[in-house]
Write a protein that holds these residues in place. Structure first.
Motif, PDB file in Angstrom:
ATOM      1  N   MET A 167      35.735  26.286  32.512  1.00  0.00           N
ATOM      2  CA  MET A 167      36.938  26.303  33.358  1.00  0.00           C
ATOM      3  C   MET A 167      36.625  26.962  34.699  1.00  0.00           C
ATOM      4  SD  MET A 167      39.834  27.417  30.584  1.00  0.00           S
ATOM      5  CE  MET A 167      41.176  27.246  31.758  1.00  0.00           C
ATOM      6  N   SER A 168      37.372  26.586  35.732  1.00  0.00           N
ATOM      7  CA  SER A 168      37.152  27.153  37.054  1.00  0.00           C
ATOM      8  C   SER A 168      37.750  28.555  37.140  1.00  0.00           C
ATOM      9  CB  SER A 168      37.811  26.270  38.111  1.00  0.00           C
ATOM     10  OG  SER A 168      39.223  26.330  38.000  1.00  0.00           O
ATOM     11  N   TYR A 169      37.349  29.276  38.192  1.00  0.00           N
ATOM     12  CA  TYR A 169      37.892  30.609  38.442  1.00  0.00           C
ATOM     13  C   TYR A 169      39.418  30.528  38.570  1.00  0.00           C
ATOM     14  CZ  TYR A 169      38.766  35.003  40.903  1.00  0.00           C
ATOM     15  OH  TYR A 169      39.249  36.230  41.265  1.00  0.00           O
ATOM     16  N   PHE A 170      39.889  29.490  39.230  1.00  0.00           N
ATOM     17  CA  PHE A 170      41.325  29.311  39.465  1.00  0.00           C
ATOM     18  C   PHE A 170      42.073  29.202  38.140  1.00  0.00           C
ATOM     19  CE2 PHE A 170      45.047  26.824  40.906  1.00  0.00           C
ATOM     20  CZ  PHE A 170      45.429  27.585  42.005  1.00  0.00           C
ATOM     21  N   GLU A 171      41.546  28.368  37.231  1.00  0.00           N
ATOM     22  CA  GLU A 171      42.214  28.164  35.948  1.00  0.00           C
ATOM     23  C   GLU A 171      42.066  29.372  35.026  1.00  0.00           C
ATOM     24  OE1 GLU A 171      39.921  24.690  35.175  1.00  0.00           O
ATOM     25  OE2 GLU A 171      41.670  23.367  35.320  1.00  0.00           O
TER      26      GLU A 171
ATOM     27  N   THR B  57      36.930  34.224  46.382  1.00  0.00           N
ATOM     28  CA  THR B  57      36.859  34.570  44.962  1.00  0.00           C
ATOM     29  C   THR B  57      35.506  35.164  44.578  1.00  0.00           C
ATOM     30  OG1 THR B  57      36.171  32.309  44.426  1.00  0.00           O
ATOM     31  CG2 THR B  57      38.519  32.803  44.335  1.00  0.00           C
ATOM     32  N   ASN B  58      34.478  34.876  45.359  1.00  0.00           N
ATOM     33  CA  ASN B  58      33.163  35.426  45.018  1.00  0.00           C
ATOM     34  C   ASN B  58      33.116  36.938  45.210  1.00  0.00           C
ATOM     35  OD1 ASN B  58      33.403  34.798  47.817  1.00  0.00           O
ATOM     36  ND2 ASN B  58      31.212  35.198  48.074  1.00  0.00           N
ATOM     37  N   GLN B  59      34.086  37.503  45.952  1.00  0.00           N
ATOM     38  CA  GLN B  59      34.088  38.953  46.164  1.00  0.00           C
ATOM     39  C   GLN B  59      34.642  39.726  44.979  1.00  0.00           C
ATOM     40  OE1 GLN B  59      35.936  40.181  49.785  1.00  0.00           O
ATOM     41  NE2 GLN B  59      34.576  38.991  51.100  1.00  0.00           N
ATOM     42  N   THR B  60      35.351  39.027  44.082  1.00  0.00           N
ATOM     43  CA  THR B  60      35.934  39.751  42.956  1.00  0.00           C
ATOM     44  C   THR B  60      34.862  40.358  42.062  1.00  0.00           C
ATOM     45  OG1 THR B  60      36.029  37.745  41.598  1.00  0.00           O
ATOM     46  CG2 THR B  60      37.970  38.285  42.923  1.00  0.00           C
ATOM     47  N   ALA B  61      33.692  39.757  42.053  1.00  0.00           N
ATOM     48  CA  ALA B  61      32.604  40.299  41.225  1.00  0.00           C
ATOM     49  C   ALA B  61      32.139  41.659  41.744  1.00  0.00           C
ATOM     50  CB  ALA B  61      31.429  39.324  41.199  1.00  0.00           C
ATOM     51  N   LEU B  62      32.444  41.940  43.034  1.00  0.00           N
ATOM     52  CA  LEU B  62      32.003  43.192  43.637  1.00  0.00           C
ATOM     53  C   LEU B  62      33.069  44.280  43.578  1.00  0.00           C
ATOM     54  CD1 LEU B  62      30.359  41.646  46.828  1.00  0.00           C
ATOM     55  CD2 LEU B  62      29.269  42.150  44.629  1.00  0.00           C
ATOM     56  N   THR B  63      34.255  43.951  43.065  1.00  0.00           N
ATOM     57  CA  THR B  63      35.341  44.935  43.013  1.00  0.00           C
ATOM     58  C   THR B  63      35.356  45.635  41.660  1.00  0.00           C
ATOM     59  OG1 THR B  63      36.945  43.312  42.196  1.00  0.00           O
ATOM     60  CG2 THR B  63      36.730  43.549  44.581  1.00  0.00           C
TER      61      THR B  63
ATOM     62  N   GLN C 261      42.160  40.558  38.446  1.00  0.00           N
ATOM     63  CA  GLN C 261      43.580  40.901  38.390  1.00  0.00           C
ATOM     64  C   GLN C 261      43.954  41.888  39.495  1.00  0.00           C
ATOM     65  OE1 GLN C 261      45.150  43.255  35.019  1.00  0.00           O
ATOM     66  NE2 GLN C 261      46.604  41.591  34.716  1.00  0.00           N
ATOM     67  N   VAL C 262      43.199  42.949  39.634  1.00  0.00           N
ATOM     68  CA  VAL C 262      43.489  43.954  40.654  1.00  0.00           C
ATOM     69  C   VAL C 262      43.294  43.379  42.048  1.00  0.00           C
ATOM     70  CG1 VAL C 262      42.765  46.188  41.588  1.00  0.00           C
ATOM     71  CG2 VAL C 262      42.925  45.852  39.115  1.00  0.00           C
ATOM     72  N   TYR C 263      42.264  42.545  42.228  1.00  0.00           N
ATOM     73  CA  TYR C 263      41.986  41.957  43.538  1.00  0.00           C
ATOM     74  C   TYR C 263      43.130  41.052  43.972  1.00  0.00           C
ATOM     75  CZ  TYR C 263      39.133  39.910  47.267  1.00  0.00           C
ATOM     76  OH  TYR C 263      38.629  39.508  48.484  1.00  0.00           O
ATOM     77  N   MET C 264      43.607  40.188  43.074  1.00  0.00           N
ATOM     78  CA  MET C 264      44.713  39.293  43.400  1.00  0.00           C
ATOM     79  C   MET C 264      45.989  40.086  43.648  1.00  0.00           C
ATOM     80  SD  MET C 264      43.925  36.144  43.747  1.00  0.00           S
ATOM     81  CE  MET C 264      45.601  35.519  43.766  1.00  0.00           C
TER      82      MET C 264
END
Length: 465
Positions: free
Chosen positions: A1-5, A94-100, A105-108
């Motif tokens: 599944m995609s990051y979006f889904e 969305t690739n930045q969420t891996a660095l947070t 969830q927190v990033y969005m």
């Protein structure tokens, strides 16, 4: 599944994103809270004309013997409101969420808060500008001496280039003149030329039907202007930095509204919106100090306001008109006079002597409303679903669409679009709202001559750091 889904759709399905947006939105809506919501019905286009009845003759009429009652008529006046769509958007990599540290969830949630803060500030300023512009209209000063001619250069044309004719706003002309006074001398304004084509309410020249010898700084008033309260009843350019706010000024404003038969709001109070600086000055006012003696810290509510005094309820509102790009935008410079004029509510930020002016407003019942088009109906129609109810989430094609809140607390639609860039990493989040702000007129009612008299602006001097 995609990051979006995997990450974004479940957050919307659980109302997490909507809740985060709503919670960040609400604190920004103080002026908007003074504007009750009215839904604009379909089939009206984007402009609607509303009708307001005046008062019938109330002079006592003696009936002579044998005489019948004579029918009387009620005069009506009209005001026009146009609604537009507003919004904002940001890209979410969305690739930045891996660095947070918090993950998707927190990033969005953070991005939703950023959008909500923008939406709240923007819609709040729209409501504020509608109120303040109407109640500053028809109050201006002469920019430069005119040499005894029919041309009069003033700092703002707001409230001067239209006149109410047969109940409707009409552009001034030789057949539809506007009565004004220049330093107390009456004249008819029959035309106008703005200094900036894009700003018809900005500085410009009024054409008069007869010459007048005007000096720079002379006060120019429209016959149906709304009155503005200032310390010692000073003119705008006479305001000094030490002409601060007092409780007495706001009591007088409430008395003026009451005298014009303007009811308080539903909670029984006239609402006062003023900057934190003004609240601070009021807390130092002798009347306030005497009133709260013995109360200790209970006299100072935690929200920074001063609570309720008599029939007034005070709100500390940092979006009250004052200098700053996040408050009054980028002002324009009034030619010759050199002052800075805010282009949203058409008020000068400083007077001719360089004194910063604080503007508070006392608002009575139904001074302004929010006329909106319900975007949840558009959301459902675009999704091919039956229009009815008010769902908070739906899929429109491959987009997520959500409503931030119930109709009377924002009516803001959020759209999240999946990545369409070549790397498949940029999610787009946006918000939109469709609305306008009718300022109710009452020229034909009340005791004063103002076209708008359901609120009153209070101007005070301020010594900025």
């Amino acid at each position: 599944m995609s990051y979006f889904e995997t990450h974004i759709i479940p957050l919307a399905q659980e109302n997490f994103l909507q809740r985060v947006f709503f919670e960040a939105l609400v604190p920004e809506l103080k002026y908007l809270a003074a504007c009750p919501y009215e839904e604009m019905q379909t089939g009206n286009g984007d402009t609607i004309i509303r009708t307001v009845p005046g008062l019938m003759n109330s002079n006592p009429t003696i009936l002579a013997p044998g005489k019948d009652l004579q029918p009387e008529s009620t005069q009506y006046e009209h005001f026009v409101t146009t609604i537009n769509q507003y919004g904002g958007s940001l890209d979410i990599p969305t690739n930045q969420t891996a660095l947070t540290l918090g993950g998707p969830q927190v990033y969005m949630a953070q991005k939703m808060k950023e959008l909500a803060t923008q939406a709240g500030m923007m819609t709040n300023r729209m409501a504020r500008d509608a109120i303040i512009k109407a109640y500053l209209g028809g109050n201006a000063v002469v920019v430069a001496a005119n040499g005894n001619t029919t041309s009069l250069h003033i700092n703002s044309l707001n409230g001067f280039w239209e006149v109410v004719k047969n109940g409707k706003p009409t552009t001034i002309s030789t057949t539809n003149p506007r009565v004004i006074t220049v330093a107390g001398v009456a004249r008819n304004a029959i035309g106008y030329t703005p200094d900036f084509d894009d700003y018809p309410d900005g500085p410009g020249v009024l054409t008069l039907s007869a010459a007048i010898n005007a000096a720079a700084g002379d006060v120019v008033l429209a016959a149906d202007r709304s009155r503005i309260l200032r310390p010692k009843n000073a003119t705008f350019d006479k305001l000094a930095a030490n002409d601060g706010a007092t409780i007495a000024l706001f009591r007088r404003a409430a008395a003026e509204l009451h005298n014009d038969s303007v009811a308080p709001n539903a909670d029984g109070f006239y609402h006062v919106h003023c900057a934190p600086y003004v609240i601070s000055e009021l807390q130092s006012d002798n009347e306030f100090q005497r009133m709260v003696q013995g109360m200790g810290t209970a006299a100072y509510p935690k929200d920074g306001s001063i609570g309720t005094i008599g029939n007034l309820r005070f709100f500390a509102n940092n979006q009250a008109p004052q200098p700053g790009v996040n408050n009054s935008g980028t002002p324009i410079t009034v030619p010759t006079r050199g002052t800075q004029l805010a282009t949203g509510y058409w008020g000068e930020l400083y007077n001719a002597n360089g004194v910063q002016v604080q503007r508070s407003v006392v608002i009575g019942a139904k001074a302004v409303t929010t006329l909106y088009s319900d975007e949840s109906k558009a959301m459902l129609a675009e999704a091919g679903q039956p229009v009815g109810g008010r769902p908070t989430f739906t899929m429109v094609g491959n987009q997520i669409q959500m409503m931030a809140s119930v109709a009377d607390l924002g009516n803001i639609r959020i759209t999240i679009r999946p990545p369409i860039d070549r790397a498949g990493q940029q999610v787009a989040a946006s918000w939109t709202t469709t609305r306008g702000f009718p300022v109710y007129c009452n020229l034909l009612s009340g005791q004063s001559a103002g076209r708008f008299k359901r609120a009153m602006v209070v101007e005070t001097g301020f010594e900025a750091l």
